[in-house]
Design an enzyme around this catalytic site. Structure first.
Site, mmCIF file in Angstrom:
data_model
loop_
_atom_site.group_PDB
_atom_site.id
_atom_site.type_symbol
_atom_site.label_atom_id
_atom_site.label_comp_id
_atom_site.label_asym_id
_atom_site.label_seq_id
_atom_site.Cartn_x
_atom_site.Cartn_y
_atom_site.Cartn_z
ATOM 1 N N ASP A 134 0.860 -1.186 0.000
ATOM 2 C CA ASP A 134 0.000 0.000 0.000
ATOM 3 C C ASP A 134 0.898 1.238 0.000
ATOM 4 O OD1 ASP A 134 -1.810 2.025 0.597
ATOM 5 O OD2 ASP A 134 -2.417 1.224 2.547
ATOM 6 N N HIS A 190 -4.810 4.702 6.063
ATOM 7 C CA HIS A 190 -3.560 4.317 5.407
ATOM 8 C C HIS A 190 -2.360 4.941 6.110
ATOM 9 C CE1 HIS A 190 -5.629 2.611 1.879
ATOM 10 N NE2 HIS A 190 -6.529 3.546 2.139
#
Lengths: 554, 554
Positions: free
Chosen positions: A193, A366
């Site tokens: 990610d 995130h």
């Protein structure tokens, strides 16, 4: 031991490379990691959803051993019903994720027809030649995992969406021990990610939200409406705790909000505090300062609960002075305008609206740069393929990876459809499949292609003019028409515009009646009418509407 | 002294109330403050610009004494050519603003045909019954002013776009003394910029940009491309100084960039350091590490210089590894996606791109909450009408004004077209004009109305189906057709879609040939064909394309 080539192929998703689905290939066997959907870009007119290329998956379905899912957000599970409709393959996911997938399969009448296999973090699972090791990560939904996929050719790690939340709301902190262990055993490639690689430092813990909600809600004299993603179970949990603390009764409003919360509660990932959650009709009987509504609509989607409240269209909920709406989300790029309009409309109705940057009512799920570095240092991969970002994020990830010692040439920037091979030579693109994305338009899956989209764009810019004329088949003379119909171009009910069309008709008549040197062929006449009208309209207005001649010979 | 009513009427602009133009009315006389344009919103398909309602201005032109302009940005001067094309009224502006207006009038062949009157800060100007006092403010363009408009009924102050930049690049700091003086003399109403009321604290000085540019450019081994708004003269100045300091030769690229810089240089608002600014062709002869290009395209506009470089379409400039592109602007809401795509494409070509939040390469030209409070405390107005923001900004401004002691009931939240009167009773809406905005579409000004836009939206969602059929006038039987043409709906060249249209034709044929109880009228037949096709298509696909029957009787 002789091994076969180990490869990954990022599929689908537009812009965000490999976020929604990535294939892992070892020899003849394939494993799909995630099966998400993406919301369409601005110029994809009339499109509702974008999912990975189905025809490519159908081609390789005989070799596909399974689909493993990292977590239950739309952009990781949303394409499953479309894929499973045509391919029968087992899906592996942790408990809450399985529950959220069940909701989708039920909607698409696929429940019971496909195999859904529960995964438990740290329990190894053999899927074809792949030893799949799920490890716990923290994200804005409980039960999120990453995967270490062990093969004879080496280990590939998918982080899934992650942040390092040291004080997660649900469950233990990230599993540093397992990550370090996987790292020590040796990681051939890391697919990480990198969505938030533009942000320095650390992303705050999800837990800060509860304090923010508390501060806002403590002394409010009226009703509270909290809007967030229906899959943001952690956020919803915090809202419920705050409501319970301040004696407010909660209604969950919106189909996906109700369904997701019901399944999360059933599976014990969402705790309904005693005497707190009620049906909307029941909550409405309490005084306003004892009420909290949790609704969908954080992206200003026109049919969502919050948008309908803001435009005065919701049957049961009317916004009013004294209401406080908390937008606990940030707009996804492209949604800024619709979200702003929702806020404006709520304020017009007298409601107070609290949103970023007015208060810290949202944190990202995130990890920021320091967390991405931490993941790299725990796993120490030989190769990296950043897969959860747009192209600029991949470039920034490569630069950040080099800061922690990964040579630039060991970080590959992939495009969708690239076949990336890891071997002694290094990491490289060995092939490319022309896998597109499939546009879902209403109930048609993939019925909308490039030609159709291009036409829609043309139509949306300058509209359409239709010329209808009937000719005598033998003499070529005009029997009826020409008539010119305008839609989306100019408004013929207005005077000036009417004259323009009148003049256009005259030009077409002249063009048709113009004596031809040879016998006039049908196709030629169609082009002539089209050109005559296009040229005339362009000269008069500098616009280029789509021109469609309908010439009938009788 | 008996006075007449004093009123203001915010015009045009979409969303941002009164930003682009506001009328001041005292008795029979009118004064227009600013005449800007707005870029269209997402759903305004095919629209290039939005300007204030011209027909309303034409109606009142006999009473209009002049147009006064605060500063030279597009959203404050961009509508002038459209207004002046039909109304002959003098325009008043400071020197640089006059220069930038001149560029526009030249383009629209209006130069010399309209009166352009220079204003000097602090020099009172009599325009009809209005005593107009321009006062210096700081913004991201030099020579920006606000206006104190003195009338027998009291003084109205327009701040224009402002921040309190204590270290402006061009000219002296904001004119605190004059502002305080105006405040002491008494301000009836303040119409204040409130764009940035969501941000706490102070906006940094424009001067910080120069340091950021310096740090980035100092050791760069390749070419530098800086992209900003063509009207951001201050930003361009800083780029030029940095270029000169590091021995780089600069080309200004893009028509508006070249024109604006030329006029600003001519008027001594933009200093070209010696031996620095060259033509693009000349700059290309220098080594890459001695080159800086300053271009348009900070919003990802498809035809701008930077977008064309990013897509490989620029004739003279090809992006390459070693290039560093600095995006010195933030995307206007709605432009995030196109800007992101421009960055991605530049990175795909190997260029480095520096943008917020990676580095502080942009600051706002608008004051944050502390600056808005400072303006309120300097002027101490009796009434406030926040006019430079969207509705939520107005609401937040009212709350902020109450923090510095302005009673909430003295702050009026206006909508476009409201007639707001200030008198002994207070501030109130006494009337409302249905003034819309005019959509500029190519060269048609206002040719696109609600009907046309609605059709475009319909067309863009599901496309169009045209049914053409020719009937015998006497018997009603089919002579030719029905034919069905599809555009933007489905692609008939594909098999499944072709069958769908084949079946649709059959349904229409049946519907036409169905024996009718009475004689069939033309209008009835048209609706019948339309309904038959719409219903069939909806049942098969759940889509609702626009259906246009073309029925000819011969």
């Amino acid at each position: 031991m002789s091994t076969q080539p180990l490869r990954v192929i990022p599929l689908g998703g537009v812009g965000e490379i490999g976020k929604n689905a990535t294939l892992v290939e070892y020899g003849d066997d394939l494993l799909l990691v995630d099966a998400g959907l993406k919301f369409p870009e601005e110029e994809m007119l009339g499109i509702d959803l974008v999912i990975p290329d189905l025809s490519f998956l159908q081609e390789v379905q005989q070799r596909l051993r399974g689909i493993i899912i990292t977590h239950g957000h739309e952009d990781h599970i949303g394409a499953l019903p479309y894929i499973l409709a045509s391919i029968d393959v087992p899906v592996y996911a942790t408990s809450l994720t399985c529950g959220l997938i069940t909701v989708k399969l039920k909607e698409h009448r696929l429940l019971g027809k496909r195999k859904l296999e529960p995964l438990v973090p740290n329990e190894m699972r053999e899927i074809g030649p792949f030893q799949v090791q799920p490890f716990r990560v923290t994200h804005s939904i409980p039960d999120a995992v990453g995967f270490a996929i062990h093969t004879p050719a080496g280990t590939i790690v998918f982080t899934g969406d992650f942040k390092f939340d040291q004080t997660p709301l649900y469950g233990p902190p990230p599993d540093f021990a397992t990550l370090a262990q996987i790292g020590q055993r040796g990681v051939l490639a890391l697919l990480s990610d990198c969505t938030r690689v533009e942000k320095a430092g650390y992303t705050p813990s999800e837990r800060v939200i509860e304090r923010a909600f508390d501060d806002i809600i403590r002394d409010l004299p009226g009703r509270v409406i909290i809007t967030t993603f229906a899959s943001n179970i952690t956020r919803i949990q915090q809202a419920l705790y705050v409501a319970a603390r301040h004696g407010r009764k909660v209604a969950l409003v919106g189909r996906s909000m109700e369904n997701n919360c019901a399944i999360a509660n059933e599976l014990h990932y969402l705790d309904f505090p005693e005497d707190t959650v009620f049906r909307l009709d029941d909550v409405r009987r309490f005084p306003l300062n004892e009420v909290m509504l949790i609704t969908t609509g954080s992206q200003g989607e026109p049919s969502s609960v919050l948008s309908r409240i803001a435009s005065g269209d919701h049957r049961q909920i009317k916004a009013m002075p004294g209401d406080t709406v908390i937008l606990s989300a940030t707009p996804i790029p492209g949604n800024e305008e619709t979200v702003a309009r929702t806020i404006d409309n709520l304020m017009r109705l007298g409601s107070d609206v609290i949103y970023e940057p007015l208060a810290d009512v949202h944190v990202s799920g995130h990890g920021s740069r320091e967390e991405i570095k931490l993941m790299l240092n725990l796993l120490r991969p030989r190769y990296c393929v950043p897969v959860h970002g747009e192209f600029r994020h991949l470039v920034l990830y490569r630069r950040l990876a080099s800061e922690v010692g990964i040579p630039t040439e060991n970080v590959l920037l992939a495009e969708i459809g690239d076949v990336i091979q890891f071997d002694d030579v290094g990491v490289r693109r060995v092939d490319h499949h022309a896998v597109g994305s499939v546009l879902v338009d209403g109930v048609t899956v993939g019925g909308t292609n490039e030609v159709v989209l291009r036409d829609r764009q043309h139509l949306s810019r300058d509209g359409v003019l239709i010329v209808s004329v009937t000719l005598d088949r033998t003499t070529g003379s005009i029997i009826a028409g020409p008539e010119v119909i305008s839609r989306g171009f100019i408004d013929p009910s207005r005077n000036g515009d009417g004259r323009l069309l009148e003049e256009a008709r005259e030009r077409i008549r002249e063009a048709i009646e113009e004596p031809a040197a040879t016998t006039v062929e049908y196709g030629f006449m169609v082009s002539k009418v089209k050109e005559t009208l296009s040229d005339y309209i362009y000269k008069q207005t500098r616009a280029r509407p789509m021109v469609l001649p309908v010439i009938t010979e009788v």
